[in-house]
Design a protein around this motif. Sequence first.
Motif, mmCIF file in Angstrom:
data_model
loop_
_atom_site.group_PDB
_atom_site.id
_atom_site.type_symbol
_atom_site.label_atom_id
_atom_site.label_comp_id
_atom_site.label_asym_id
_atom_site.label_seq_id
_atom_site.Cartn_x
_atom_site.Cartn_y
_atom_site.Cartn_z
ATOM 1 N N ASP A 1 24.339 78.132 82.366
ATOM 2 C CA ASP A 1 25.330 77.627 81.590
ATOM 3 C C ASP A 1 26.341 79.071 81.443
ATOM 4 O O ASP A 1 26.337 79.969 82.046
ATOM 5 N N ASP B 1 31.115 76.298 74.798
ATOM 6 C CA ASP B 1 30.333 75.442 73.713
ATOM 7 C C ASP B 1 30.704 75.427 72.381
ATOM 8 O O ASP B 1 30.086 74.730 71.486
ATOM 9 N N SER B 2 31.844 76.153 71.922
ATOM 10 C CA SER B 2 31.970 76.149 70.672
ATOM 11 C C SER B 2 33.699 76.339 70.341
ATOM 12 O O SER B 2 34.429 76.550 71.249
ATOM 13 N N PRO C 1 29.482 69.568 66.430
ATOM 14 C CA PRO C 1 29.642 69.980 67.929
ATOM 15 C C PRO C 1 29.895 68.953 68.832
ATOM 16 O O PRO C 1 29.338 67.541 68.502
ATOM 17 N N GLU C 2 30.278 68.992 70.183
ATOM 18 C CA GLU C 2 30.407 68.091 70.797
ATOM 19 C C GLU C 2 28.777 67.620 71.587
ATOM 20 O O GLU C 2 28.038 68.310 71.377
ATOM 21 N N LYS D 1 26.213 69.457 73.904
ATOM 22 C CA LYS D 1 26.592 70.931 73.873
ATOM 23 C C LYS D 1 25.622 71.800 72.838
ATOM 24 O O LYS D 1 25.807 72.981 72.646
ATOM 25 N N ASP E 1 22.230 79.055 73.946
ATOM 26 C CA ASP E 1 23.130 77.825 74.008
ATOM 27 C C ASP E 1 22.198 76.897 74.581
ATOM 28 O O ASP E 1 22.532 75.462 74.213
ATOM 29 N N ALA F 1 21.244 73.193 72.840
ATOM 30 C CA ALA F 1 21.644 71.835 73.440
ATOM 31 C C ALA F 1 20.519 70.895 73.737
ATOM 32 O O ALA F 1 20.560 69.724 73.705
#
Length: 431
Positions: free
Chosen positions: A286, A293-294, A307-308, A311, A356, A360
Amino acid sequence: MDGGAKPPENLTQISLGVRYGLFGTEYQRDFLVKFAADTSIASTFATISAIHHFGEGWATFASLPVGQVELNPGPGEDPQSAAGIGDIIVGARFDFTGLYGRARYVPGVAFRLGVGLPSGTQSSFAGNFSGSITTEIISLGLAAFTLFPSLSVWIPLDDGVSLSIPVSGRIPLQRSPNGVLFGPSLSFGLAINARLTEWLTFDARFAGLYRTQANEMGHGTIVNSGATVLAGELELGFQVHERVRLGLMGRMPFYTYARGQQVVETFSTSLSVQVTFDDDDDDDDDDDDGSGDSTTSEDGKGDTTKPEDGKGDTKHIARHGESFDIKDAFVMGKVSVLDFWAEWCTSCKALGKKLDALAARDSRLAVRKAEVPTFETEVARQYLANVTAMPNVWIYDPYGRLIHKLSGVAPGEVMTLVKAALRRTFVPPPK
């Protein structure tokens, strides 16, 4: 610092240690101790050991020592030496800390049981050394089946400081090839463990040893055997890489009570290298700090939008040392991790990648990040008073209650506690 930090799951640690010890002949006369410098033994041991942590507190371990002993009998005698393999030890360890979590002033407890195999080498030296020398000293292991139970207790006192109390035993189960049944022995100690910086640790230990007398077949109790030793130990640990640690230790006995005439330790020193392998290595693919991611608003506060996909629920709630509302640090219904990180902190970046990646994979986890450029910033003054070590991580349960407050700990330990919190939550795991 055995047990001072709870290791993560699926982790293997391999260590190579080299220890040099110098021994001299000692006489016990009316409780006064003196050395006879005409006889000495120098020992050098290289030990490779491995421990694998399965998670849930369980681990297995093994060690293989190889050594050399050199004897200098003094004037009129030729030096002699012996070399070979020591006793291979295999066993298991259980860390009870995982059952109730880690917190300040709450003792951690770990128990281990090892079995020594009769693989050691023993040698007898001919000659007159101004008295007999116990064969227990001139040996590379006991060359007999032996039990090695041990109990470690540690108490976190402050950020990066803990008190540890190790107790271990050695119980020979059979006679050695030369017909000697060595007596049981007990080792104990008291240590202060301190993390001085992100990469430097310091341990100061008081160590004790009580060894009972040995018995020789056909002759009975060996008079020149058994001893009580009190010693001081100092150790420096250097974290030269996230996965590589160096250790330098010195040991000096300050009191010895030996029965009769024996060869006893005068001082020893050791150098060790420890390498860690983690099954979470794939997480390192990552971004360095998870910033991709944010989303972050211009005022440094975290974006509260969803969040996406793929992600994970990972967001920055403060940038550049600005403060934040503590209510933004956790998400009700999820295990939440508040990660105080810094650009200059290598461990922080490694931890950020792992958090992270886990977020995820597991929708029950929320990660909130706050950047701490220096300890003089607003966020540090408000939330990290008197803290000097990084990373700093706070873990909340799904009800918003703070369950762990960690400072200066290894990324692996943080991940273990986060995963343990996830296992205890009632929120169903992702499909």
